[in-house]
Design a protein around this motif. Structure first.
Motif, mmCIF file in Angstrom:
data_model
loop_
_atom_site.group_PDB
_atom_site.id
_atom_site.type_symbol
_atom_site.label_atom_id
_atom_site.label_comp_id
_atom_site.label_asym_id
_atom_site.label_seq_id
_atom_site.Cartn_x
_atom_site.Cartn_y
_atom_site.Cartn_z
ATOM 1 N N ARG A 19 25.389 35.643 32.853
ATOM 2 C CA ARG A 19 26.487 34.785 33.313
ATOM 3 C C ARG A 19 27.370 34.322 32.156
ATOM 4 N NH1 ARG A 19 26.440 33.388 38.431
ATOM 5 N NH2 ARG A 19 27.523 31.421 38.167
ATOM 6 N N ASP A 20 26.797 34.149 30.978
ATOM 7 C CA ASP A 20 27.604 33.740 29.831
ATOM 8 C C ASP A 20 28.678 34.785 29.520
ATOM 9 O OD1 ASP A 20 26.262 31.343 29.513
ATOM 10 O OD2 ASP A 20 24.954 32.090 27.919
ATOM 11 N N CYS A 21 28.302 36.052 29.565
ATOM 12 C CA CYS A 21 29.281 37.132 29.331
ATOM 13 C C CYS A 21 30.348 37.127 30.423
ATOM 14 C CB CYS A 21 28.578 38.489 29.296
ATOM 15 S SG CYS A 21 27.554 38.750 27.847
ATOM 16 N N ALA A 22 29.924 36.904 31.658
ATOM 17 C CA ALA A 22 30.878 36.856 32.770
ATOM 18 C C ALA A 22 31.824 35.666 32.629
ATOM 19 C CB ALA A 22 30.133 36.795 34.105
ATOM 20 N N GLU A 23 31.279 34.553 32.194
ATOM 21 C CA GLU A 23 32.092 33.343 31.974
ATOM 22 C C GLU A 23 33.137 33.608 30.895
ATOM 23 O OE1 GLU A 23 32.920 29.401 32.927
ATOM 24 O OE2 GLU A 23 30.922 30.113 33.467
ATOM 25 N N ARG A 24 32.713 34.209 29.783
ATOM 26 C CA ARG A 24 33.643 34.533 28.689
ATOM 27 C C ARG A 24 34.724 35.487 29.180
ATOM 28 N NH1 ARG A 24 29.215 34.351 25.560
ATOM 29 N NH2 ARG A 24 28.782 36.569 25.694
ATOM 30 N N ALA A 25 34.321 36.493 29.938
ATOM 31 C CA ALA A 25 35.292 37.471 30.447
ATOM 32 C C ALA A 25 36.308 36.807 31.370
ATOM 33 C CB ALA A 25 34.568 38.602 31.185
ATOM 34 N N ALA A 26 35.826 35.985 32.290
ATOM 35 C CA ALA A 26 36.729 35.330 33.235
ATOM 36 C C ALA A 26 37.712 34.418 32.506
ATOM 37 C CB ALA A 26 35.932 34.545 34.270
ATOM 38 N N HIS A 27 37.220 33.638 31.562
ATOM 39 C CA HIS A 27 38.095 32.741 30.801
ATOM 40 C C HIS A 27 39.093 33.534 29.965
ATOM 41 C CE1 HIS A 27 36.617 28.613 31.500
ATOM 42 N NE2 HIS A 27 35.537 29.248 31.893
ATOM 43 N N ALA A 28 38.642 34.625 29.351
ATOM 44 C CA ALA A 28 39.529 35.445 28.527
ATOM 45 C C ALA A 28 40.656 36.045 29.366
ATOM 46 C CB ALA A 28 38.737 36.553 27.843
ATOM 47 N N VAL A 29 40.312 36.539 30.547
ATOM 48 C CA VAL A 29 41.322 37.171 31.396
ATOM 49 C C VAL A 29 42.311 36.141 31.932
ATOM 50 C CG1 VAL A 29 41.717 38.461 33.536
ATOM 51 C CG2 VAL A 29 39.890 39.160 31.969
ATOM 52 N N VAL A 30 41.837 35.007 32.427
ATOM 53 C CA VAL A 30 42.789 34.024 32.961
ATOM 54 C C VAL A 30 43.649 33.439 31.846
ATOM 55 C CG1 VAL A 30 41.455 33.500 35.043
ATOM 56 C CG2 VAL A 30 41.203 32.047 33.031
ATOM 57 N N SER A 31 43.102 33.268 30.658
ATOM 58 C CA SER A 31 43.910 32.781 29.538
ATOM 59 C C SER A 31 44.992 33.792 29.177
ATOM 60 C CB SER A 31 43.036 32.507 28.317
ATOM 61 O OG SER A 31 42.145 31.452 28.576
ATOM 62 N N THR A 32 44.624 35.058 29.126
ATOM 63 C CA THR A 32 45.593 36.107 28.786
ATOM 64 C C THR A 32 46.627 36.253 29.896
ATOM 65 O OG1 THR A 32 43.867 37.206 27.500
ATOM 66 C CG2 THR A 32 45.825 38.499 28.017
ATOM 67 N N LEU A 33 46.192 36.177 31.141
ATOM 68 C CA LEU A 33 47.147 36.201 32.262
ATOM 69 C C LEU A 33 48.140 35.059 32.143
ATOM 70 C CD1 LEU A 33 45.243 36.895 35.608
ATOM 71 C CD2 LEU A 33 47.223 38.124 34.713
ATOM 72 N N SER A 34 47.644 33.899 31.795
ATOM 73 C CA SER A 34 48.491 32.726 31.674
ATOM 74 C C SER A 34 49.574 32.929 30.618
ATOM 75 C CB SER A 34 47.649 31.500 31.343
ATOM 76 O OG SER A 34 48.445 30.352 31.339
ATOM 77 N N GLU A 35 49.233 33.644 29.546
ATOM 78 C CA GLU A 35 50.224 33.930 28.509
ATOM 79 C C GLU A 35 51.282 34.920 28.998
ATOM 80 O OE1 GLU A 35 47.046 33.350 24.849
ATOM 81 O OE2 GLU A 35 47.558 35.364 25.533
ATOM 82 N N ARG A 36 50.895 35.813 29.895
ATOM 83 C CA ARG A 36 51.790 36.883 30.359
ATOM 84 C C ARG A 36 52.669 36.450 31.534
ATOM 85 N NH1 ARG A 36 55.133 39.755 31.492
ATOM 86 N NH2 ARG A 36 55.346 41.991 31.249
ATOM 87 N N LEU A 37 52.147 35.550 32.374
ATOM 88 C CA LEU A 37 52.875 35.127 33.577
ATOM 89 C C LEU A 37 53.888 34.039 33.248
ATOM 90 C CD1 LEU A 37 49.874 34.806 36.069
ATOM 91 C CD2 LEU A 37 51.561 36.677 35.951
ATOM 92 N N PRO A 38 54.927 33.914 34.084
ATOM 93 C CA PRO A 38 55.805 32.752 33.945
ATOM 94 C C PRO A 38 54.967 31.472 34.051
ATOM 95 C CG PRO A 38 56.742 34.339 35.473
ATOM 96 C CD PRO A 38 55.335 34.807 35.161
ATOM 97 N N ALA A 39 55.324 30.459 33.276
ATOM 98 C CA ALA A 39 54.521 29.234 33.190
ATOM 99 C C ALA A 39 54.287 28.588 34.552
ATOM 100 C CB ALA A 39 55.169 28.246 32.225
ATOM 101 N N GLY A 40 55.312 28.512 35.379
ATOM 102 C CA GLY A 40 55.164 27.887 36.699
ATOM 103 C C GLY A 40 54.192 28.656 37.581
ATOM 104 N N LEU A 41 54.266 29.981 37.532
ATOM 105 C CA LEU A 41 53.354 30.808 38.320
ATOM 106 C C LEU A 41 51.920 30.647 37.813
ATOM 107 C CD1 LEU A 41 52.747 32.893 40.489
ATOM 108 C CD2 LEU A 41 53.508 34.682 38.893
ATOM 109 N N ALA A 42 51.741 30.607 36.504
ATOM 110 C CA ALA A 42 50.398 30.412 35.941
ATOM 111 C C ALA A 42 49.812 29.088 36.424
ATOM 112 C CB ALA A 42 50.447 30.447 34.415
ATOM 113 N N ARG A 43 50.629 28.064 36.488
ATOM 114 C CA ARG A 43 50.132 26.761 36.957
ATOM 115 C C ARG A 43 49.799 26.797 38.447
ATOM 116 N NH1 ARG A 43 54.226 25.105 33.037
ATOM 117 N NH2 ARG A 43 53.087 24.376 31.202
ATOM 118 N N HIS A 44 50.561 27.562 39.237
ATOM 119 C CA HIS A 44 50.246 27.708 40.669
ATOM 120 C C HIS A 44 48.917 28.437 40.849
ATOM 121 C CE1 HIS A 44 54.005 26.033 41.606
ATOM 122 N NE2 HIS A 44 54.380 26.804 42.603
#
Length: 144
Positions: A19-44
């Motif tokens: 689960r630790d690896c899965a947690e790291r992966a999930a956080h890494a992907v959502v953080s990277t998505l947040s950088e790529r998406l428009p800020a308002g969409l990332a917050r939604h």
């Protein structure tokens, strides 16, 4: 979808050892998505995630200093995979596999309209990692 369920699905889909690896992966992907998406969409998107995942996404959106209408950073699949790999301590192949798993779980967890908006905001190479049906819906709609 609750946090534990989300992490369990990521672990299963990405064939991660714990689960630790899965947690790291999930956080890494959502953080990277947040950088790529428009800020308002990332917050939604963050508003529909469990608190721990939402915090990772909001932190990345807030760190960019962008207001709600600001477009995300422009980068493609190679840079996306590289950022996820650095955050998870894996190689880019593993990062791509983990990203696809997280995106599949997000597809099940988020409102369909929100996933469509997210697909529309991503370039075609990253959009290919979305579940098949969602990727096909966004095909041919390259953001400006």
């Amino acid at each position: 979808m609750h946090h534990d369920e989300l992490i369990g699905k990521v672990q299963s889909l990405a064939h991660l050892p714990d689960r630790d690896c899965a947690e790291r992966a999930a956080h890494a992907v959502v953080s990277t998505l947040s950088e790529r998406l428009p800020a308002g969409l990332a917050r939604h998107v963050a508003a529909q995630l469990p608190p721990g995942m939402a915090a990772a996404m909001r932190e990345a959106a807030d760190a960019s200093g962008a207001d709600a209408g600001t477009a995300g950073e422009k980068f493609g699949l190679i840079a996306f995979a590289g950022r996820v790999a650095v955050r998870t301590g894996t190689d880019e192949d593993a990062a791509l596999r983990e990203t696809a798993a997280v995106l599949e779980v997000l597809d099940a967890a988020l409102a369909p309209e929100l996933m469509e908006r997210m697909a529309d905001a991503l370039p075609s190479d990253i959009r290919e990692l979305l579940p098949v049906g969602r990727a096909a819906e966004g095909a041919g709609q390259e953001p400006g």
